[in-house]
Design a protein around this motif. Sequence first.
Motif: not given
Length: 463
Positions: A92-95, A347-351
């Motif tokens: 992943a390249r973005k958060i 990338f998502s922490f919640e996901k």
Amino acid sequence: MIINEVKQSELEMIHEKTLYLLEHVGVDFEHTELLELYRKQGIRTEGNRVYFDRKTVERALSTVPPSFILKTPFEELKIGEGGQAISSSSGARKILRDNNVYDPTPQDYVNIRKLDASSSMINLSSSPLTYVPAFPKERAEVIKGALTLKYSTHPVIMSCFGKTDAEETIQLARDFYDTDEGYFTIGVGNVISPLRYAKDDIEGQLAYTKRNLPVVIACCAIPGMTSPVTLGGTIVQNNAEVLAGVIMTQLVNPGAPVVYGNTTYVSNMRKAMPVSWGCEEALFIQYAKAMADYYHVPCRTGGSLSMGKELDYQNGAETAMSLMTSLDVKADFIFHSFGEMDGLNVFSFEKYVLDEQMMAARKSVESIDIFSEEDMDLETIQEVGPGGNYLAEEETILRYRTEIYYPELYSLENYADWERNGRVSVEQKAKERVEKRLKEYTAPEYTEKQRAVLEKALEGFDL
């Protein structure tokens, strides 16, 4: 989800078509040393093009181990023949944070590591994880490998991005674990569709094979662009691509462990772009696992694949399709398992915790023997009889907390109760769960020598 019943006749047909491609179309290997090895073994080459005949394919496949065990001083993980590796994100390249995307920070990297370490699902850490602009390019893979070792005791996927990164991160793991025996780390490499192995990819993959360490060989084709637009054509080409890499490992080091991988997307031909979701994706997963089983080789497939941009219906539906199919086929190695969206770009922490819960729910029912005499519980049915209820029954009281899976992050109350309790969204629950997990994280305890190895690799980054 199983979309199509894979027939033995189909596998045999795919294999025969693959043999034709390998012998008559060939595969490019852009590596002088490897080409010379092929020629010495009597394999026909023309420039970078290599042609494998049936005999060579069969000889190579005969030496591939059907399973292997990653073993470190802390944990062991079997991959293949019933052993399943679950690894989270990579690339992943973005958060995604508060509905906006940002470049990943070093602390983001560490926090994902902490989630992996505290997950009941993850058993294999992926050091490639995310791109972190703050890490200097020439040291990025070593830094990420060291942070992975620092925050998680799971076995680790080290870098496979060329010879230097692969060799340096393998050596890092070797020094940290203080061993040069057995399978103490694994790499994940790729073939470039259609039918091409570039020099850097070959050298990264062979860095593992030459040291008798396991490596994943995966294709990532895009139908209509880098593979035929037809599903059947893509499946056959993918098989030829991956099989060529499997053959490569066995001709270099017979018996070296290798994993058959596939992360082929579908495509949006209106925009000429890859799309990581859909029923076709599920088919690719099914046939990849079926062909790996046909060759008695462990299989790696995708995980929480979605093109969703928010934590919405699209994201959940697409993730469920790919993740459930990977579980349904009993993939030996599930990569990109939690947290990824927008075609693996975000990338998502919640996901992450929501995907994790989805897998936990599925796995909670996998091992249940629902038709044991005890579980059928005819005695209680007889006692309650027609028109009764089971609320006060002893079996209900004893087992209601454990028998039925309770997804803590989903909303299970009725609408009125949900409103009365503050209308808390699933996303908010997931955010709170991430914060709780990070707060409760406990770092592993390492020896002075292990700490010294990590400090040297992380010089300049006090994380």
